[in-house]
Design a protein around this motif. Structure first.
Motif, short mmCIF file in Angstrom:
data_model
loop_
_atom_site.label_atom_id
_atom_site.label_comp_id
_atom_site.label_asym_id
_atom_site.label_seq_id
_atom_site.Cartn_x
_atom_site.Cartn_y
_atom_site.Cartn_z
N GLU A 115 5.26 1.59 5.80
CA GLU A 115 5.53 1.03 7.13
C GLU A 115 5.33 2.09 8.22
OE1 GLU A 115 9.05 -1.47 9.40
OE2 GLU A 115 9.55 -0.22 7.68
N HIS A 116 5.71 3.31 7.91
CA HIS A 116 5.62 4.38 8.91
C HIS A 116 4.18 4.89 9.09
CE1 HIS A 116 7.16 7.60 11.41
NE2 HIS A 116 6.40 8.44 10.72
N TYR A 117 3.42 4.94 8.02
CA TYR A 117 2.10 5.59 8.07
C TYR A 117 0.90 4.65 8.02
CZ TYR A 117 4.34 10.13 7.52
OH TYR A 117 5.10 11.26 7.70
N GLN A 118 1.11 3.38 7.72
CA GLN A 118 -0.02 2.47 7.56
C GLN A 118 -0.69 2.17 8.90
OE1 GLN A 118 1.56 -1.13 5.92
NE2 GLN A 118 2.86 -1.53 7.66
N SER A 122 -1.88 -3.67 8.62
CA SER A 122 -2.40 -3.63 7.25
C SER A 122 -1.47 -4.40 6.31
CB SER A 122 -2.56 -2.20 6.77
OG SER A 122 -1.33 -1.66 6.39
N GLY A 123 -0.17 -4.38 6.60
CA GLY A 123 0.79 -5.16 5.82
C GLY A 123 1.09 -4.60 4.44
N MET A 176 0.30 0.29 -8.52
CA MET A 176 -0.54 1.48 -8.53
C MET A 176 -1.63 1.39 -7.46
SD MET A 176 -1.11 2.18 -12.60
CE MET A 176 -2.62 3.06 -12.24
N ALA A 177 -2.26 0.22 -7.35
CA ALA A 177 -3.32 0.04 -6.35
C ALA A 177 -2.77 0.25 -4.94
CB ALA A 177 -3.94 -1.35 -6.49
N ALA A 178 -1.57 -0.27 -4.68
CA ALA A 178 -0.97 -0.10 -3.36
C ALA A 178 -0.64 1.36 -3.09
CB ALA A 178 0.29 -0.97 -3.26
#
Length: 195
Positions: A115-118, A122-123, A176-178
């Protein structure tokens, strides 16, 4: 890349690979070639590297050490076709609850980090929360199924167990993908907000 970003990048790498070792198994004579304790050590390293950005992760480190030790002993015993678990129901349930708590808190912190860095809209934080919920639900059902005496007999219970195991692996792969997606942002975007 600045040192803080590099640390976060490495921490997220360890987190993603930790989930790989927790869920992907190749066994030869009952000995796992990708031991689970390695996954816990990677998650411990991730907690250490990411606790600067998410202080709650420091509280998970002792739990990761205990889980690494538990699964390390289990791996050593597997060389003699033995297991550390399955002997004392209370202890098995305690370990199962500790694992569920660890994953809940760890993935909640990963969602907060996202949430802080996206990038805007992007969600990924929401995706991580949903994937966390599915993952924990499947893990809980597997733990319950393993403790039911009727689950040890019967073809139907076997199919249910295989289905749940497959769902757990799929959920872990999506997690893992996230985590790899979140990691990529630290490599690509130098202009992200700093904490």
């Amino acid at each position: 890349m600045n040192p803080e970003r590099e640390t976060l990048y490495r921490g997220l790498s360890h987190a993603a690979w930790g989930y790989f070792f927790l869920h992907i198994h190749f066994k030869v004579n009952n000995v796992d070639l990708l031991p689970v304790f390695v996954g816990w050590l990677l998650l411990l390293s991730a907690c250490r590297k990411l606790c600067g950005a998410r202080r709650d992760l420091a509280l998970l480190r002792p739990l990761a050490v205990l889980m690494a030790a538990w699964h390390g002993v289990d791996w050593l015993l597997s060389w003699g076709n033995a297991r550390v678990g399955g002997h004392v129901l209370f202890l098995d349930l305690l370990v199962a609850v500790a694992v569920l708590y660890f994953h809940f808190q760890f993935l909640t912190d990963m969602a907060a980090l996202a949430e802080h860095y996206q990038p805007e809209e992007s969600g990924l934080d929401g995706k991580l929360c949903r994937r966390r919920t599915v993952y924990l639900l499947v893990c809980t059902l597997v733990d319950i199924l393993l403790e039911l005496p009727m689950a040890r007999v019967g073809e139907v219970w076997g199919y249910i167990g295989v289905g749940l195991a497959f769902a757990g692996i799929v959920a872990a792969l999506f997690i893992m993908a996230a985590l790899f997606q979140l990691r990529r942002w630290f490599r690509e975007a130098e202009g992200s907000p700093e904490e």
